[in-house]
Design a protein around this motif. Structure first.
Motif, short mmCIF file in Angstrom:
data_model
loop_
_atom_site.label_atom_id
_atom_site.label_comp_id
_atom_site.label_asym_id
_atom_site.label_seq_id
_atom_site.Cartn_x
_atom_site.Cartn_y
_atom_site.Cartn_z
N ARG A 74 59.86 97.72 62.63
CA ARG A 74 59.33 96.43 62.24
C ARG A 74 59.51 95.22 63.35
O ARG A 74 58.63 94.37 63.62
CB ARG A 74 60.22 95.89 61.14
CG ARG A 74 59.82 94.33 60.71
CD ARG A 74 60.69 94.35 59.37
NE ARG A 74 60.53 92.60 58.96
CZ ARG A 74 61.18 92.37 57.87
NH1 ARG A 74 62.12 93.00 57.39
NH2 ARG A 74 60.92 91.04 57.46
N TYR A 75 60.33 95.44 64.47
CA TYR A 75 60.63 94.43 65.33
C TYR A 75 60.03 94.77 66.70
O TYR A 75 60.06 93.97 67.74
CB TYR A 75 61.90 94.23 65.58
CG TYR A 75 62.81 93.80 64.35
CD1 TYR A 75 62.64 92.62 63.66
CD2 TYR A 75 63.75 94.68 63.81
CE1 TYR A 75 63.18 92.38 62.45
CE2 TYR A 75 64.22 94.62 62.49
CZ TYR A 75 64.12 93.45 61.70
OH TYR A 75 64.54 93.32 60.61
N HIS A 76 59.28 95.95 66.80
CA HIS A 76 58.61 96.31 68.18
C HIS A 76 57.63 95.26 68.42
O HIS A 76 57.44 94.85 69.71
CB HIS A 76 57.95 97.65 68.03
CG HIS A 76 59.01 98.66 68.01
ND1 HIS A 76 58.53 100.20 67.71
CD2 HIS A 76 60.30 99.02 67.89
CE1 HIS A 76 59.35 100.89 67.80
NE2 HIS A 76 60.66 100.25 67.70
N VAL A 100 49.03 99.82 61.92
CA VAL A 100 47.80 99.37 62.95
C VAL A 100 47.75 98.09 63.38
O VAL A 100 47.69 98.08 64.70
CB VAL A 100 46.90 100.03 62.45
CG1 VAL A 100 45.61 99.76 63.27
CG2 VAL A 100 46.94 101.58 62.32
N ALA A 101 48.05 97.31 62.55
CA ALA A 101 47.89 95.78 62.91
C ALA A 101 48.93 95.38 63.91
O ALA A 101 48.71 94.81 65.01
CB ALA A 101 47.86 94.76 61.77
N ASP A 102 50.07 95.86 63.72
CA ASP A 102 51.13 95.63 64.63
C ASP A 102 50.75 96.25 66.13
O ASP A 102 50.96 95.88 67.06
CB ASP A 102 52.59 95.96 64.44
CG ASP A 102 53.34 94.77 63.34
OD1 ASP A 102 52.62 93.79 63.49
OD2 ASP A 102 54.37 94.99 63.07
N ALA A 103 50.55 97.52 65.98
CA ALA A 103 50.24 98.51 67.08
C ALA A 103 49.17 97.89 68.03
O ALA A 103 49.11 98.11 69.03
CB ALA A 103 49.97 99.85 66.72
N THR A 104 48.06 97.24 67.13
CA THR A 104 47.01 96.71 67.83
C THR A 104 47.24 95.38 68.78
O THR A 104 46.80 95.53 69.95
CB THR A 104 45.84 96.50 66.94
OG1 THR A 104 45.58 97.58 66.18
CG2 THR A 104 44.55 95.79 67.44
N ALA A 105 48.17 94.74 68.12
CA ALA A 105 48.67 93.53 68.65
C ALA A 105 49.47 93.76 70.13
O ALA A 105 49.34 93.18 71.05
CB ALA A 105 49.43 92.46 67.87
N MET A 106 50.39 94.76 69.77
CA MET A 106 51.13 95.19 70.99
C MET A 106 50.24 95.77 72.26
O MET A 106 50.40 95.41 73.22
CB MET A 106 51.86 96.36 70.51
CG MET A 106 53.21 96.02 69.58
SD MET A 106 54.10 97.05 68.98
CE MET A 106 54.96 97.72 70.39
N ALA A 107 49.24 96.58 71.83
CA ALA A 107 48.38 97.17 72.96
C ALA A 107 47.74 96.22 73.86
O ALA A 107 47.29 96.16 74.87
CB ALA A 107 47.29 98.42 72.40
N ALA A 108 47.10 95.22 72.79
CA ALA A 108 46.25 93.98 73.45
C ALA A 108 47.27 93.05 74.29
O ALA A 108 46.82 92.66 75.29
CB ALA A 108 45.83 92.91 72.29
N THR A 315 47.55 104.81 74.03
CA THR A 315 47.91 106.23 73.36
C THR A 315 48.43 106.04 71.94
O THR A 315 48.12 106.78 71.20
CB THR A 315 48.42 107.05 74.52
OG1 THR A 315 47.87 106.92 75.57
CG2 THR A 315 48.73 108.52 73.81
N ALA A 316 49.36 105.30 71.96
CA ALA A 316 50.43 105.14 70.95
C ALA A 316 49.52 104.54 69.87
O ALA A 316 49.65 104.82 68.48
CB ALA A 316 51.66 104.78 71.09
N LEU A 317 48.68 103.49 70.07
CA LEU A 317 47.92 102.99 69.11
C LEU A 317 46.95 104.13 68.37
O LEU A 317 46.91 104.17 67.14
CB LEU A 317 47.11 102.01 69.58
CG LEU A 317 45.88 101.27 68.85
CD1 LEU A 317 46.54 100.53 67.39
CD2 LEU A 317 45.11 100.04 69.59
N ASN A 318 46.43 104.97 69.10
CA ASN A 318 45.50 105.82 68.27
C ASN A 318 46.39 106.68 67.69
O ASN A 318 46.12 107.02 66.49
CB ASN A 318 44.97 106.66 69.61
CG ASN A 318 43.96 107.85 68.91
OD1 ASN A 318 43.27 107.43 68.24
ND2 ASN A 318 44.01 108.91 69.65
N VAL A 319 47.72 107.20 67.99
CA VAL A 319 48.49 107.99 67.13
C VAL A 319 48.93 107.14 65.73
O VAL A 319 48.87 107.75 64.84
CB VAL A 319 49.87 108.30 67.90
CG1 VAL A 319 50.76 108.80 66.95
CG2 VAL A 319 49.48 109.16 68.96
#
Length: 331
Positions: A74-76, A100-108, A315-319
């Motif tokens: 949750r905190y990543h 996916v929303a959090d992962a998208t923000a991180m990749a961006a 890569t991790a966002l795709n996962v």
């Protein structure tokens, strides 16, 4: 010398610190942050001249090149975005986020900041798995028909372990489908996509079996994933935290079958359908064999040279997208 700080000092942080201790000629861990200061102090141990803090602002004020994010899922996102804004390289444990929303923000965030970023898909680095990648790249199995895997851990089935954050959807996201499934999906995509095309469909069966006190976890204990790659190859994975701890990978092709049993992580079994053994290519010499040490050595080198590295946040966002598809398609 690359200077690193820990964000989160729980169980997995101890494994990563042990790996970094093997790299003392090229990396120094100089800061330990955890909201539970006693946990940060426990990880730091008897080390001298290091920061131990329960205040993240103190960590940001330290002179760092990179951070390791080993807090609950949750905190990543929040810590990754803060680190990226400060120009720090980031190693983050998997899965990338709770959704996916959090992962998208991180990749961006890491793309905007152009910082080195790596995700902890350590299973890629086992010798047998690295050899299997070469077998597939040399087409020694011929066209690939199917990928099958069991990836599970017995610890969460232990009746003496109470409810923990991995069992709470709001903190972890998915259960087994995210915790173990992130490894499984990454592994299959990394091994097969170049030969079978991308994964194009995925559905799942999710179930929760193990009660904790008077309640059940709010995410899945077991996940059965089934899908197909664009070239037609089938994908089948069983992820579980009910136990026992297992990790088997099988790939079937026109010419034969490959098997990795992680009770022998250095051994890849290749057999033709006539029963003859298939010779595997030899791996180039490696400085280390422990996957966690290999992973950290790659990260430290990338930070020192400011060189992009994979598996990265993209890569991790795709996962993460496939984890969400599996959860949305659950029956």
């Amino acid at each position: 010398m690359v200077r690193l700080g820990f964000i989160g000092c729980g169980g997995i942080a101890h494994a990563h610190l042990a790996a970094l201790d093997r790299l003392r000629d090229r990396a120094a861990v100089v800061a330990f942050f955890d909201g539970n200061r006693a946990q940060a102090a426990d990880l730091a141990g008897s080390r001298k001249d290091v920061m131990v803090t329960d205040q993240v602002d103190a960590l940001w004020d330290a002179s760092l090149d990179a951070v390791l994010i080993t807090v609950p899922n949750r905190y990543h996102a929040a810590y990754s975005e803060d680190a990226a804004r400060r120009g720090l390289a980031i190693f983050c444990e998997k899965p990338l986020g709770v959704n996916v929303a959090d992962a998208t923000a991180m990749a961006a965030a890491v793309e905007r900041a152009s910082v080195v970023n790596l995700v902890g898909f350590k299973n890629r680095y086992f010798r047998a798995i690295a050899t299997l990648r070469q077998v597939l790249d040399h087409q020694l199995l011929g066209p690939v028909f199917a990928y099958r895997e069991v990836c599970s851990g017995a610890r969460l089935a232990n009746p003496h372990i109470g409810m923990e954050w991995r069992m709470v959807e709001a903190v972890a996201g998915g259960g087994a489908v995210a915790d173990f499934g992130s490894h499984s999906i990454d592994m299959a995509l990394w091994l097969l996509t170049a030969h079978t095309g991308p994964l194009v469909s995925l559905d799942s069966r999710l179930a929760t079996f193990i009660a904790r006190g008077d309640s059940y976890p709010s995410n899945d204990d077991m996940a059965l994933l089934n899908g197909r790659f664009a070239g037609g190859a089938l994908f089948s994975v069983l992820n579980g935290r009910v136990g026992p701890g297992l990790y088997h990978v099988e790939v079937y092709g026109l010419k034969g079958r490959a098997l990795v049993d992680m009770t022998q992580p250095d051994v890849l079994t290749l057999v033709s359908y006539g029963g003859e053994k298939i010779a595997a290519p030899a791996l180039p010499p490696r400085e280390f064999e422990d996957p966690l040490v290999i992973q950290m050595a790659r990260f430290v080198e990338a930070v020192a040279t400011r060189t992009p590295i994979e598996p990265d946040f993209a890569t991790a966002l795709n996962v993460q997208r496939w984890i969400e598809i599996a959860r949305n398609n659950a029956h």
